[in-house]
Scaffold this active site. Structure first.
Site, PDB file in Angstrom:
ATOM      1  N   SER A   1      -1.943   7.689  -8.334  1.00 28.56           N
ATOM      2  CA  SER A   1      -3.005   8.517  -7.534  1.00 28.56           C
ATOM      3  C   SER A   1      -3.887   9.397  -8.325  1.00 28.56           C
ATOM      4  O   SER A   1      -3.555  10.052  -9.058  1.00 28.56           O
ATOM      5  CB  SER A   1      -2.158   9.049  -6.517  1.00 28.56           C
ATOM      6  OG  SER A   1      -1.396   8.201  -5.793  1.00 28.56           O
TER       7      SER A   1
ATOM      8  N   MET B   1       0.748  -1.418   0.066  1.00 26.48           N
ATOM      9  CA  MET B   1       0.031  -0.034   0.016  1.00 26.48           C
ATOM     10  C   MET B   1       0.974   1.184  -0.065  1.00 26.48           C
ATOM     11  O   MET B   1       1.915   1.334   0.597  1.00 26.48           O
ATOM     12  CB  MET B   1      -1.040  -0.050   1.400  1.00 26.48           C
ATOM     13  CG  MET B   1      -1.548   1.370   1.548  1.00 26.48           C
ATOM     14  SD  MET B   1      -2.239   1.519   3.396  1.00 26.48           S
ATOM     15  CE  MET B   1      -3.729   0.721   3.028  1.00 26.48           C
ATOM     16  N   ASN B   2       0.601   2.326  -0.971  1.00 29.22           N
ATOM     17  CA  ASN B   2       1.243   3.630  -0.553  1.00 29.22           C
ATOM     18  C   ASN B   2       0.065   4.695  -0.592  1.00 29.22           C
ATOM     19  O   ASN B   2      -1.139   4.575   0.284  1.00 29.22           O
ATOM     20  CB  ASN B   2       2.369   3.964  -1.502  1.00 29.22           C
ATOM     21  CG  ASN B   2       1.944   3.768  -2.943  1.00 29.22           C
ATOM     22  OD1 ASN B   2       1.993   2.834  -3.455  1.00 29.22           O
ATOM     23  ND2 ASN B   2       1.973   4.933  -3.593  1.00 29.22           N
ATOM     24  N   ASP B   3       0.106   5.669  -1.271  1.00 32.35           N
ATOM     25  CA  ASP B   3      -0.909   7.219  -1.230  1.00 32.35           C
ATOM     26  C   ASP B   3      -2.333   6.696  -1.015  1.00 32.35           C
ATOM     27  O   ASP B   3      -2.743   5.975  -1.643  1.00 32.35           O
ATOM     28  CB  ASP B   3      -0.680   7.577  -2.359  1.00 32.35           C
ATOM     29  CG  ASP B   3       0.773   8.171  -2.990  1.00 32.35           C
ATOM     30  OD1 ASP B   3       1.802   7.693  -2.277  1.00 32.35           O
ATOM     31  OD2 ASP B   3       0.872   8.775  -3.816  1.00 32.35           O
TER      32      ASP B   3
ATOM     33  N   ARG C   1       0.838  14.155 -12.902  1.00 31.20           N
ATOM     34  CA  ARG C   1       0.063  13.128 -12.328  1.00 31.20           C
ATOM     35  C   ARG C   1      -0.695  13.718 -10.985  1.00 31.20           C
ATOM     36  O   ARG C   1      -0.434  14.759 -10.629  1.00 31.20           O
ATOM     37  CB  ARG C   1       1.044  12.044 -11.783  1.00 31.20           C
ATOM     38  CG  ARG C   1       2.398  12.354 -11.030  1.00 31.20           C
ATOM     39  CD  ARG C   1       3.138  11.084 -10.844  1.00 31.20           C
ATOM     40  NE  ARG C   1       4.223  11.277 -10.136  1.00 31.20           N
ATOM     41  CZ  ARG C   1       5.390  11.406 -10.619  1.00 31.20           C
ATOM     42  NH1 ARG C   1       5.632  11.670 -12.120  1.00 31.20           N
ATOM     43  NH2 ARG C   1       6.406  11.611  -9.791  1.00 31.20           N
ATOM     44  N   ASP C   2      -1.352  12.853 -10.428  1.00 31.73           N
ATOM     45  CA  ASP C   2      -2.046  13.078  -9.138  1.00 31.73           C
ATOM     46  C   ASP C   2      -3.261  14.091  -9.135  1.00 31.73           C
ATOM     47  O   ASP C   2      -3.082  15.067  -8.409  1.00 31.73           O
ATOM     48  CB  ASP C   2      -1.227  13.261  -8.032  1.00 31.73           C
ATOM     49  CG  ASP C   2       0.018  12.395  -7.942  1.00 31.73           C
ATOM     50  OD1 ASP C   2      -0.187  11.239  -8.510  1.00 31.73           O
ATOM     51  OD2 ASP C   2       1.269  12.713  -7.560  1.00 31.73           O
TER      52      ASP C   2
ATOM     53  N   GLN D   1      -3.371   3.537  -3.106  1.00 27.87           N
ATOM     54  CA  GLN D   1      -2.696   3.021  -4.132  1.00 27.87           C
ATOM     55  C   GLN D   1      -2.040   1.243  -3.635  1.00 27.87           C
ATOM     56  O   GLN D   1      -1.697   1.406  -2.382  1.00 27.87           O
ATOM     57  CB  GLN D   1      -1.119   3.672  -4.158  1.00 27.87           C
ATOM     58  CG  GLN D   1      -1.485   5.014  -4.933  1.00 27.87           C
ATOM     59  CD  GLN D   1      -1.550   4.815  -6.489  1.00 27.87           C
ATOM     60  OE1 GLN D   1      -0.808   4.543  -7.090  1.00 27.87           O
ATOM     61  NE2 GLN D   1      -2.792   4.618  -6.941  1.00 27.87           N
TER      62      GLN D   1
ATOM     63  N   TRP E   1       6.267  -2.445  -4.041  1.00 30.13           N
ATOM     64  CA  TRP E   1       5.626  -1.392  -5.077  1.00 30.13           C
ATOM     65  C   TRP E   1       5.793  -2.115  -6.399  1.00 30.13           C
ATOM     66  O   TRP E   1       6.852  -2.848  -6.887  1.00 30.13           O
ATOM     67  CB  TRP E   1       6.383  -0.179  -5.313  1.00 30.13           C
ATOM     68  CG  TRP E   1       5.714   1.016  -6.084  1.00 30.13           C
ATOM     69  CD1 TRP E   1       4.912   1.719  -5.554  1.00 30.13           C
ATOM     70  CD2 TRP E   1       6.060   1.203  -7.324  1.00 30.13           C
ATOM     71  NE1 TRP E   1       4.422   2.626  -6.670  1.00 30.13           N
ATOM     72  CE2 TRP E   1       5.143   2.364  -7.784  1.00 30.13           C
ATOM     73  CE3 TRP E   1       6.751   0.658  -8.294  1.00 30.13           C
ATOM     74  CZ2 TRP E   1       5.109   2.803  -9.067  1.00 30.13           C
ATOM     75  CZ3 TRP E   1       6.713   1.103  -9.500  1.00 30.13           C
ATOM     76  CH2 TRP E   1       5.751   2.373  -9.832  1.00 30.13           C
TER      77      TRP E   1
END
Length: 493
Positions: free
Chosen positions: A102, A40-42, A168-169, A58, A66
């Site tokens: 993200s 898991m991340n963001d 991005r994001d 994420q 990752w």
């Protein structure tokens, strides 16, 4: 079943296989959102929909490392008790084949839309060989999402001094009849910046302007930008990469900051003032905020850091979210306070009042690995005092928090915290009428410390042995513990 749903089903099959053994790990958190298994991340798509809080994240379902990004999904009625939902997004199309990066969420016409970055690797170097576009997926039930036929809705970065690939994001919001979106970017010479777009329908987007651009030591890429109004102040929250250490500041690989200023909607730019670090600890990245139905600005972040050692990976999982917090502004400074709903987890209260502590002292009932504690300390004549958390019987394993009176500085030291990365983090902090207020949350493999009623925060992942549950107070001269309240906390995730 279309290709997108097939990829989601395949990922769930593997997650279900691993989840039973992963759940037995001693470092699994009890009241923080974590992946059921693997990476898991963001935080992504943090929002309210149909009266419930939704949080996406994420997620790499095939490994604790990752990898190609999916969107995991949980929901809650109170930001404390979380229900796991099916994976929301999987890389399945040519425009997002190497990851659904993200983004954010918004409601339109009774449907929930996810706005995300589609990522493609175009060569072996992930810093230079990539193409990023912005995409939409939609759901009528808030659980199952389909990518729209018009994707990508933003198929390239705008002309001008904008890097064509690092783009991005998207964080989207509505004001009046228009939708707005802020995107993370960098200049062609690698200086961080944020871009502003607008749309009348979420599908057709027009580039408005470079919202804000870094200068000096403000990083080479601004990830996960989030623009919102708090009271009468406009706030840009973001995660700049590549900021170099300055004194006690910016010692993590990447940072998370808040910039207060003014958003000029007519010009599409943001004039900023001083940066403020959101968390002075080790593990806080990619924060995302949302406005809830109570009018509160809630923030949550990834409680980890890129390239940091994560001992839980050996147990087939990695990463967690911070506890949700409320943002407010007081005396032109951003304050961060834990949500009061967490009090619903409390049991077995322990209280002490007007207690003198000299040198080292442990208190009956004050220990544990899943707890909340509030402490008010009068420094009196001491020049150094603090706490050892998650300490073993011999004191060889401990997480140390020390306040230095003359320097007006607080120091978090995890060099003896157990497995995982060590290190020291420092933050300037003044006593208030000679007193230090601490509000601590400990959860199996994490500690979050709120100081002086939200003026400063320090978050860290720690990996002690199971029996390291002691808490010790120390001082180089007598201090008064004006009040201490400690509760054990029930599991909610």
């Amino acid at each position: 079943m279309n290709k997108h749903q097939q990829e989601i089903a395949k990922a769930h099959s593997l997650i279900n296989e691993k989840s039973r053994t992963v759940s037995q790990d001693d470092w699994r958190l009890h009241y923080h959102v974590m992946p059921e298994a693997n990476w898991m991340n963001d935080p992504n798509g943090f929002c309210m929909w149909n009266g419930e809080y939704h949080l996406f994240y994420q997620h790499h379902p095939y490994s604790p490392e990752w990898g190609p990004m999916y969107w995991g999904h949980v929901k809650s009625k109170d930001l404390v008790h979380w229900e796991r939902l099916p994976i929301a997004l999987a890389p399945s199309e040519s425009y997002d084949k190497d990851g659904c990066f993200s983004g954010s969420a918004i409601e339109k016409d009774g449907k929930l839309y996810l706005f995300y970055t589609g990522n493609q690797w175009t060569g072996p170097d992930q810093e230079t060989d990539l193409k990023q576009v912005q995409c939409l997926a939609v759901s009528e039930d808030g659980i199952h999402f389909e990518k729209i036929n018009e994707n990508p809705v933003i198929d390239k970065a705008p002309d001008g001094d904008v890097h064509p690939f690092h783009f991005r994001d998207p964080k989207v919001w509505k004001k009046g009849d228009m939708y707005y979106c802020v995107l993370g970017s960098q200049t062609k010479n690698r200086m961080g910046q944020a871009l502003l777009y607008q749309s009348s329908d979420l599908i057709h987007w027009e580039f408005v302007n470079i919202l804000a651009k870094g200068q000096g030591n403000q990083g080479y890429m601004w990830e996960c930008p989030d623009l919102f109004q708090l009271d009468d102040t406009d706030v840009l929250v973001m995660s700049p990469q590549g900021v170099h250490p300055e004194g006690d500041y910016y010692h993590n690989l990447h940072q998370s900051v808040a910039v207060m200023g003014h958003f000029h909607q007519d010009k599409g730019n943001f004039t900023s003032e001083k940066w403020q670090i959101l968390d002075h600890g080790f593990d806080f990245y990619a924060p995302q905020t949302m406005l809830d139905e109570q009018g509160r600005r809630i923030v949550i972040a990834w409680m980890a850091m890129w390239e940091s050692e994560m001992p839980e990976q050996k147990q087939d999982w990695a990463g967690a979210m911070t506890i949700p917090c409320i943002l407010s502004i007081e005396k032109e400074k951003l304050r961060i306070d834990p949500i009061p709903e967490l009090a619903s987890l409390r049991y077995d209260p322990i209280r002490y009042q007007k207690l003198i502590v000299d040198q080292n002292k442990k208190l009956d009932g004050v220990h544990g690995d899943c707890l909340e504690m509030k402490v008010s300390i009068d420094a009196k004549e001491a020049t150094k005092f603090g706490l050892n958390l998650r300490m073993n019987e011999t004191g060889t394993e401990r997480t140390n928090l020390t306040y230095y009176v003359d320097e007006e500085k607080i120091v978090l030291d995890r060099s003896k915290s157990g497995k995982g990365p060590g290190g020291v983090r420092k933050a300037p902090l003044a006593l208030q009428n000679g007193k230090l207020q601490l509000h601590l949350f400990i959860d199996k493999s994490s500690v979050e410390i709120f100081m002086q009623n939200g003026e400063k925060v320090m978050s860290a992942r720690i990996y002690p042995e199971r029996d390291s549950t002691g808490i010790e107070f120390f001082s180089d001269a007598a201090i008064e513990m004006i009040q201490l309240e400690k509760w054990s906390l029930k599991q909610s995730v």
